[in-house]
Each structure stands twice: as C-alpha cells, then as structure tokens.
Enzyme design. Structure first.
Site, short mmCIF file in Angstrom:
data_model
loop_
_atom_site.label_atom_id
_atom_site.label_comp_id
_atom_site.label_asym_id
_atom_site.label_seq_id
_atom_site.Cartn_x
_atom_site.Cartn_y
_atom_site.Cartn_z
N TYR A 129 -6.14 1.28 -3.10
CA TYR A 129 -5.02 0.51 -3.64
C TYR A 129 -5.13 -1.00 -3.46
O TYR A 129 -4.35 -1.75 -4.05
CB TYR A 129 -3.71 1.03 -3.05
CG TYR A 129 -3.45 2.45 -3.49
CD1 TYR A 129 -2.98 2.72 -4.78
CD2 TYR A 129 -3.72 3.52 -2.65
CE1 TYR A 129 -2.77 4.01 -5.20
CE2 TYR A 129 -3.52 4.82 -3.07
CZ TYR A 129 -3.05 5.07 -4.35
OH TYR A 129 -2.86 6.36 -4.78
N PHE A 418 6.35 9.63 1.43
CA PHE A 418 6.94 9.85 0.12
C PHE A 418 5.86 9.87 -0.94
O PHE A 418 4.73 9.55 -0.69
CB PHE A 418 7.99 8.79 -0.21
CG PHE A 418 7.53 7.36 -0.13
CD1 PHE A 418 6.96 6.74 -1.23
CD2 PHE A 418 7.63 6.64 1.05
CE1 PHE A 418 6.53 5.43 -1.17
CE2 PHE A 418 7.21 5.32 1.13
CZ PHE A 418 6.66 4.72 0.01
#
Length: 418
Positions: A129, A418
């Site tokens: 990322y 999450f």
C-alpha cells in the site's frame, strides 16, 4: 486465452452480484468459497452499491474492494472523516494486471470528492500500500502473560477503591459498549469509530463468521457505579499432567476509560481459576500492562507489527484538526504521485490550535504523502525518517522542530481490525 487488461471490467457491483463478489473475497483470503444465506443476509444489511467494487473477467469476479464511512481520532481527540478500506483481493490467476491500482484509484478519487480527510486500512502484507500513498500510522503489540509469575495475589477480593467487576451478557454489552467506546476514542489517537452493526457483529447478533463462538464479557464499574471498562475474552480448555489446569484466556477486546479500570480488568483476567496464561490481544506498544504487574517480565511480547495504515487526502484539514503539545512553524513540501494531496504548505502550530495554508515559500522539509501519514498520529520520528532517506531536510534543524511539534507523549492505538 488470456484477456487483455482493458477487457477486464472494474466497476461498482450490483446487489445481485454480491454472492459472486463474496465468493471472490473468500477465494482471495483462502477461505471456503461457499457463501451461506446468513452471510449474504448480513452483508446485504450494509451494502452500498457505489462502495463495493469488483473486477470482472467475463462473468467471473476476479478482484474485490470495499470501502465504508469511518471516523478516526486525531491527536487531541477530534474525529475526522475517513474512507475505510477492506475486503481487498486479487485472485491469483489475475495478479500483475493493474486491477488493484484501478480499484484503489476509483475509491480514493471518490473519497476525495466526498471530502474525507484520510483513508485507512489494515494491511495484510506490508509492501502493497505504500505505492498508493499509505503509511503505517500505528503499531500493535501482543503480550502473553505467565500468570503464576506475575506476583499478583490471585485470591484477593477484587479491585481497589470501591470498584467492582461484573460479568454481563451480549445484550448488555450492546447497551453499555458504545458509550464507553466513545469515551475511549475521544482520548486515544488512532481509535476508529464503531457503528451499531459492529457491536451486533462482535456480540453474535449478526453471524458472518461460521467459526464465531460466544465469549465472556466483564465490565468494571467505579465506586459510583459508572462503567469505566469492558473486557471480552475467551478461554480454552487445556489440562496438564497430574490434573493441572493450563488454560489460556485470550482477550478479544479490552477498553478502559481510566487507569483504574485498566488495572482492575488485567487483575481480573489474571485471577480467573484455571487460567495460567493471558494473551492480551492487539494493544498499543506502550500499553500499561507489563508495568501493572509486580514482575513485568511475566508479560512477554509475542508479536509486534504495523497496524493502522493512513492515507492523507486533505493535508490542510489533517494538520489543522490535530492538537500540538508545543509551538512552531514548518514549510512542508509534500509529494503525491496520485495528485490528490501534494503541494507546499506552511504549518503554524501551538497548543491553542494550528493553521495550514498553501505557500510558495522555500520548503524546510520534503516528504512523500505516505511519510506524512506516518507522522500524522504522532508515532514516528522525523529524525529517524531523515536518517533513512525518506524525509529530506531542506533547512538544517527542521527535523527537530517537526519532531517537537508532531510527536505525542503516548503512542496512538487502533484496537480494531476491519
């Protein structure tokens, strides 16, 4: 015959395509690909067509991406709007075709248009990322506590100061938990919001994971009856030779609004009959746990790693909304290859507040937007990033000024996956 990259359709999915999208999610995370009706029903409750993205090769979904609205607490306690990213997969047969880049670009552009200040995610793998402007902004540490070695009195009556520990059920947690969590997240940078669906999912009212099991729930009440702490934990069933219990209590969630609540909850976990080990779950690296024990070496670090990753979408908002423990000014040159948040900015900050404005003045520090994300919650050292060549000092001494402004006295923490 392999399709050209341009033949693969990357777009928001329809609700009718949700079963196929979930099959691709399960494939990407190496889980059983069967999608149950219960899972579908639960997912449909939260379905937002524009924020579920799929890549389709013919009629088959081969990559997935989902985002949802979130708030993340900035330094000082102010919540900021975040684009939370989850369910990111690319099927092994379709890697290296730019599918993640296309999905990420669509989502971040939409988040920028919505006015989100940052994007967030939990990275399964570290190298992915950074190229999209994300940086690791918090870390998490797990301790394993050797209970007999702690030096705690396992037979004492309970917490000091008139407080008490009560076992409660899932329904009561759904009533008490949200308010307690709001108190905690208002005090700890990096903590993210939890909506009603989160509490239903994590107390078994919504079942998505077929392996979910009912945990134990305990709350700490202060002398005046106010709930100041909550722990959710599970216990295995293990016995050694000569009928000796060797159970491990594993913490799923522990929230404490006060040090007294934190001390009481860890003391409670270490006093449960048959429990000889406590696994802490993911905590802040400077958590109080080890030093709460008479013998701090009884708490052994079993894992530590990056946790919450942040992508700055609005530099001005991100730097103005957070608090500062000192005063100073900096001119920052922020590089952003995606063109979402780059530019040159003057930051003027003090304990009373901050202003951040675009400027044409000479830069004092030059850095990538991902490294600004590392610094935003106060967990990283500017001087360390300069030594690594990730941040460039354009004016001697600027790194020391930046560290004095940006570092925090306690480390940020995100308790959630999450």
């Amino acid at each position: 015959m392999t399709r050209a990259h341009s033949d693969i359709d990357v777009r928001p999915i329809t609700e009718a395509e949700l079963p196929e999208w979930l099959r691709a999610v399960n494939t990407g995370f190496l889980r059983a690909t069967t999608v149950t009706e219960k899972e579908l029903e639960a997912r449909r409750e939260r379905f937002e067509a524009s924020r579920y993205i799929g890549a389709f090769d013919g009629g088959r979904c081969v990559a997935t991406f989902r985002s949802f609205a979130q708030e993340v607490t900035a330094v000082g306690g102010t919540p900021v709007a975040a684009d939370a990213i989850s369910a990111v997969t690319v099927t092994a047969t379709h890697r290296r075709r730019g599918l993640l880049t296309r999905m990420m670009s669509q989502d971040l552009a939409a988040a920028k248009d919505r006015g989100d200040t940052v994007a967030t995610l939990i990275a399964a793998e570290y190298p992915i990322y950074g190229r999209y402007g994300f940086g690791p902004a918090t870390s998490a540490t797990e301790w394993t506590v050797d209970v007999p070695r702690t030096g705690l009195d396992r037979h004492r009556a309970g917490p000091d100061g008139g407080g008490r520990i009560d076992l409660v059920d899932a329904e009561e947690v759904r009533k008490l938990g949200p308010e307690l969590h709001d108190r905690v997240r208002g005090a700890v940078p990096g903590v993210v919001s939890r909506g009603e669906w989160w509490w239903r999912l994590n107390t078994g009212a919504v079942r998505v994971d077929p392996k979910w099991t009912e945990p134990f729930y305990a709350v700490y009440r202060a002398a005046d009856g106010e709930v100041e702490g909550l722990v959710v934990y599970e216990v295995d069933d293990k016995w050694g030779d000569a009928k000796q219990p060797q159970d491990t209590a594993t913490v799923r969630d522990l929230l404490a609004a006060t040090p007294a609540a934190e001390r009481a909850l860890w003391g409670y976990l270490c006093s449960i009959d048959w429990v000889t080990r406590v696994k802490s779950g993911q905590r802040a690296p400077d958590d109080l746990l080890p030093l709460l024990l008479p013998d701090a070496r009884a708490a052994r670090i079993t894992s530590t790693a990056d946790w919450l990753w942040v992508r700055i979408l609005d530099v001005v908002r991100a730097l103005e909304v957070r608090a500062y423990e000192g005063a100073g000014s900096l001119v920052l040159q922020v590089a952003d290859r995606a063109g979402l948040a780059g530019g040159r900015y003057r930051l003027e900050a003090s304990e009373q507040g901050a202003s951040c404005t675009p400027t044409t003045e000479s830069a004092e520090l030059a850095l990538d937007v991902g490294d600004l994300a590392r610094l935003w919650l106060g967990d990283e050292s500017v001087a360390r990033l300069v030594a690594l060549g990730r941040v460039r000092e354009e004016r001697a001494g600027a790194a020391l000024v930046a560290d004095a402004l940006l570092r925090t006295s306690r480390r940020p923490w995100c308790p959630d996956m999450f």
